[in-house]
Design an enzyme around this catalytic site. Structure first.
Site, mmCIF file in Angstrom:
data_model
loop_
_atom_site.group_PDB
_atom_site.id
_atom_site.type_symbol
_atom_site.label_atom_id
_atom_site.label_comp_id
_atom_site.label_asym_id
_atom_site.label_seq_id
_atom_site.Cartn_x
_atom_site.Cartn_y
_atom_site.Cartn_z
ATOM 1 N N LYS A 1 1.031 -1.117 0.144
ATOM 2 C CA LYS A 1 -0.149 0.225 -0.057
ATOM 3 C C LYS A 1 0.963 1.224 -0.079
ATOM 4 O O LYS A 1 1.991 1.194 0.509
ATOM 5 C CB LYS A 1 -0.794 0.010 1.197
ATOM 6 C CG LYS A 1 -2.014 0.915 1.012
ATOM 7 C CD LYS A 1 -3.420 -0.041 0.437
ATOM 8 C CE LYS A 1 -4.379 0.995 0.122
ATOM 9 N NZ LYS A 1 -5.744 0.342 -0.158
HETATM 10 P P1 NAD Z 1 -12.959 8.457 -2.583
HETATM 11 O O1 NAD Z 1 -11.750 9.569 -2.272
HETATM 12 O O2 NAD Z 1 -13.187 8.233 -4.106
HETATM 13 O O3 NAD Z 1 -14.147 8.730 -1.602
HETATM 14 C C1 NAD Z 1 -14.099 8.934 -0.496
HETATM 15 C C2 NAD Z 1 -15.486 9.535 0.063
HETATM 16 O O4 NAD Z 1 -15.447 9.783 1.206
HETATM 17 C C3 NAD Z 1 -15.467 11.103 -0.702
HETATM 18 O O5 NAD Z 1 -16.655 11.321 -1.192
HETATM 19 C C4 NAD Z 1 -15.232 11.995 0.412
HETATM 20 O O6 NAD Z 1 -15.667 13.132 0.345
HETATM 21 C C5 NAD Z 1 -15.796 11.239 1.445
HETATM 22 N N1 NAD Z 1 -15.197 11.294 2.980
HETATM 23 C C6 NAD Z 1 -14.350 12.054 3.245
HETATM 24 N N2 NAD Z 1 -14.205 12.315 4.605
HETATM 25 C C7 NAD Z 1 -15.257 11.837 5.097
HETATM 26 C C8 NAD Z 1 -16.017 11.919 6.330
HETATM 27 N N3 NAD Z 1 -15.401 12.442 7.487
HETATM 28 N N4 NAD Z 1 -17.340 11.708 6.634
HETATM 29 C C9 NAD Z 1 -17.769 11.146 5.609
HETATM 30 N N5 NAD Z 1 -17.260 11.007 4.295
HETATM 31 C C10 NAD Z 1 -16.212 11.552 4.142
HETATM 32 O O7 NAD Z 1 -12.103 7.079 -2.095
HETATM 33 P P2 NAD Z 1 -12.666 5.600 -2.384
HETATM 34 O O8 NAD Z 1 -11.793 5.149 -3.530
HETATM 35 O O9 NAD Z 1 -14.211 5.503 -2.700
HETATM 36 O O10 NAD Z 1 -12.235 4.817 -1.219
HETATM 37 C C11 NAD Z 1 -13.023 4.816 0.098
HETATM 38 C C12 NAD Z 1 -12.746 3.685 0.721
HETATM 39 O O11 NAD Z 1 -12.833 2.707 0.148
HETATM 40 C C13 NAD Z 1 -11.104 3.657 1.341
HETATM 41 O O12 NAD Z 1 -11.160 3.107 2.593
HETATM 42 C C14 NAD Z 1 -10.302 2.789 0.499
HETATM 43 O O13 NAD Z 1 -9.228 2.277 1.068
HETATM 44 C C15 NAD Z 1 -11.312 1.778 0.047
HETATM 45 N N6 NAD Z 1 -11.054 0.982 -0.937
HETATM 46 C C16 NAD Z 1 -11.267 1.675 -2.362
HETATM 47 C C17 NAD Z 1 -10.917 0.861 -3.408
HETATM 48 C C18 NAD Z 1 -10.960 1.497 -4.721
HETATM 49 O O14 NAD Z 1 -11.145 0.830 -5.734
HETATM 50 N N7 NAD Z 1 -11.162 3.002 -4.937
HETATM 51 C C19 NAD Z 1 -10.687 -0.269 -3.379
HETATM 52 C C20 NAD Z 1 -10.739 -1.118 -2.137
HETATM 53 C C21 NAD Z 1 -10.994 -0.468 -0.937
#
Ligand code: NAD
Length: 476
Positions: free
Chosen positions: A107
């Site tokens: 990561k």
């Molecule tokens: P992203 O940046 O696209 O979205 C995150 C969202 O959370 C945004 O809309 C942001 O405004 C919101 N956010 C930020 N602070 C916040 C708060 N305090 N309260 C509520 N919402 C808040 O990120 P993502 O890619 O969707 O990733 C989200 C989670 O999923 C992370 O934990 C990431 O590790 C996990 N994840 C992502 C992927 C992927 O393919 N993108 C894969 C596996 C796991």
């Protein structure tokens, strides 16, 4: 666990690991070897922006190299730190083992608030970060393959891939150095939606098992279920969209960084998403009640809670007030080890992160294979499949004519049956298969062992067992 002190994210992952490992019969020493993080590289680099030199701190952590390349996203956020990337790298090891993608766990992260920079500035910063990683083989198609995570997406992956290609001009496989790229830069159809799509497939599989539905105190199907989603970013948006548009679930709550929306009659996901794109947050969205203290909506009355933003949001301070009987961890680490224990005692069923959000790495795996094979999935078979279907259709049409009014083909059968699978259909099929098989592996341990009473411990047991077998095959 007792007391009120919350462990760090990495300690939380280790506690969950230890719980599962204590139920296994691992050779002495191997347990520790699997748990510890192999290496974490910290880099500080300067970029000249707006006339000044700005110094950035980035990390790339490699948790386990029992299989290579190692794989895991790169996150852009101000909260990025070594403890966090190490926890996330460990989760990647277990996740890849659970869904049988042939990777070790890694990561990365950059401490930055991406909203504070212009696009061309972000490109400069990203290219410089990629350069620092690539020159140490921490971006490399056969050793370490990053992907998007919070704060990064297709755009950043395209910059990184291009930076690697510039530094390795004769590497024919250079496009396989990162995944999550845009289609026109070597990406794969269905990668952007993959993690959210995986959440949908995971829930569908859960609802195919009456015993599991009952364990959560629920009944029926996804249709009509009340869902609260935290974070309407890549993962949360796609999960909420698919669940509401394709499975009939009702999204009653959306929690974002600037508060939460609640509407018991349901919230239109697409329109909230457009509102966020335009206004930067959910505040003032007209068709729901806004609460400034967003995290309070985690405690709302609902059937399914989907934390899809940050880690540690369900913790010792709010776990006993969480009403949802089913939590699916779309984010990594949203439930701390202490909260996990409280929820388990309450009978809440948690579909754990390492399984729930594995859709991203699964489709990344398909993208990596596509890049190495240099051909789009379905390119060879699609038309051949269609012409074989034509044969059947023409026979059925002959039968139709022969039988007259007694029988006829259903109206849309012909068009549906004739359509050969393109890349998107194949990717979704591969993802669905992966999510079903991994769920079955987890639930088999959950229901067959009297000492395992939750899906998370079951998931760890399956994953640790596979990683240990891999180490032992290497002679360790
Ligand atoms: P992203 O940046 O696209 O979205 C995150 C969202 O959370 C945004 O809309 C942001 O405004 C919101 N956010 C930020 N602070 C916040 C708060 N305090 N309260 C509520 N919402 C808040 O990120 P993502 O890619 O969707 O990733 C989200 C989670 O999923 C992370 O934990 C990431 O590790 C996990 N994840 C992502 C992927 C992927 O393919 N993108 C894969 C596996 C796991």
């Amino acid at each position: 666990m007792t007391g009120t002190k919350e462990p760090s994210f990495r300690e939380s992952v280790d506690l969950m690991f230890n719980r599962a490992a204590s139920l296994m019969d691992l050779p002495p020493g191997l347990e520790e070897k699997i748990r510890v993080c192999n290496a974490t590289y910290t880099v500080r680099f300067g970029v000249r922006l707006r006339g000044d030199i700005h110094t950035f701190t980035g990390y790339r952590s490699v948790h386990s190299e029992h299989m290579e390349p190692v794989k895991g996203g790169i996150r852009y956020a101000m909260a990025v730190n070594q403890d966090e990337v190490e926890a996330l790298a460990a989760l990647m090891t277990y996740k890849c083992a659970l869904v049988e993608t042939p990777f070790g766990g890694s990561k990365g992260g950059l401490r930055i608030d991406p909203r504070k920079y212009e696009e061309h500035e972000l490109e400069q910063i990203t290219r410089r970060f990629a350069y620092e990683l690539a020159k140490r083989d921490l971006i490399n198609p056969s050793q370490n393959v990053p992907a998007p995570d919070m704060g990064t997406g297709e755009r950043e992956m395209a910059w990184m891939a291009d930076q690697y290609a510039r530094m390795n001009t004769t590497d024919i496989n250079s496009r396989a150095c990162v995944t999550g790229k845009p289609l026109n830069a070597g990406g794969i159809a269905g990668r952007v939606e993959a993690t959210g799509r995986g959440i949908q497939y995971a829930l569908r599989e859960f609802f195919r098992n009456p015993e599991d539905i009952k364990a959560a105190g629920l009944s029926g199907t996804l249709d009509g279920k009340r869902v609260v989603v935290q974070g309407l970013g890549n993962v949360g948006y796609h999960a909420a969209k698919f669940l509401s548009e394709e499975d009939g679930s009702r999204i009653v709550g959306v929690i974002e960084w600037d508060g939460a929306l609640y509407n018991p009659d349901g919230i239109d996901v697409e329109s909230v998403r457009q509102w966020i794109v335009k206004h930067g947050g959910v505040k003032d969205y007209p068709d729901a009640t806004h609460t400034a203290e967003g995290s309070s909506v985690l405690e709302a009355d609902c059937d399914i809670l989907v934390p899809a933003a940050l880690e540690g949001v369900i913790n010792l301070s709010n776990a006993d007030r969480i009403k949802a009987p089913l939590i699916i961890e779309a984010a990594n680490g949203p439930v701390t080890a202490g909260a996990d224990e409280i929820l388990r005692k309450k009978g809440t069923v948690i579909i754990p992160d390492m399984y729930a959000n594995a859709g991203g790495v699964t489709v990344s795996y398909f993208e990596w294979v596509k890049n190495l094979s240099h051909i789009r999935f379905g390119r060879m078979q699609r038309r051949q499949e269609e012409s074989r279907h034509e044969l059947i259709i023409s026979e059925l049409e002959r039968l139709d004519r022969y039988l007259g009014d007694a029988w006829s083909m259903s109206p849309d059968f012909k068009s549906k049956y004739l359509k050969g699978a393109g890349e998107l259909e194949l990717v979704r099929s591969g993802l669905d298969d992966t999510m079903r098989i991994a769920y079955q592996a987890m639930r088999e341990v959950w229901h067959s062992r009297s000492d395992v009473d939750d899906l998370r411990t079951a998931a760890y047991i399956v994953a640790i067992d596979r990683v240990s077998k891999s180490y032992r095959a290497k002679g360790l």
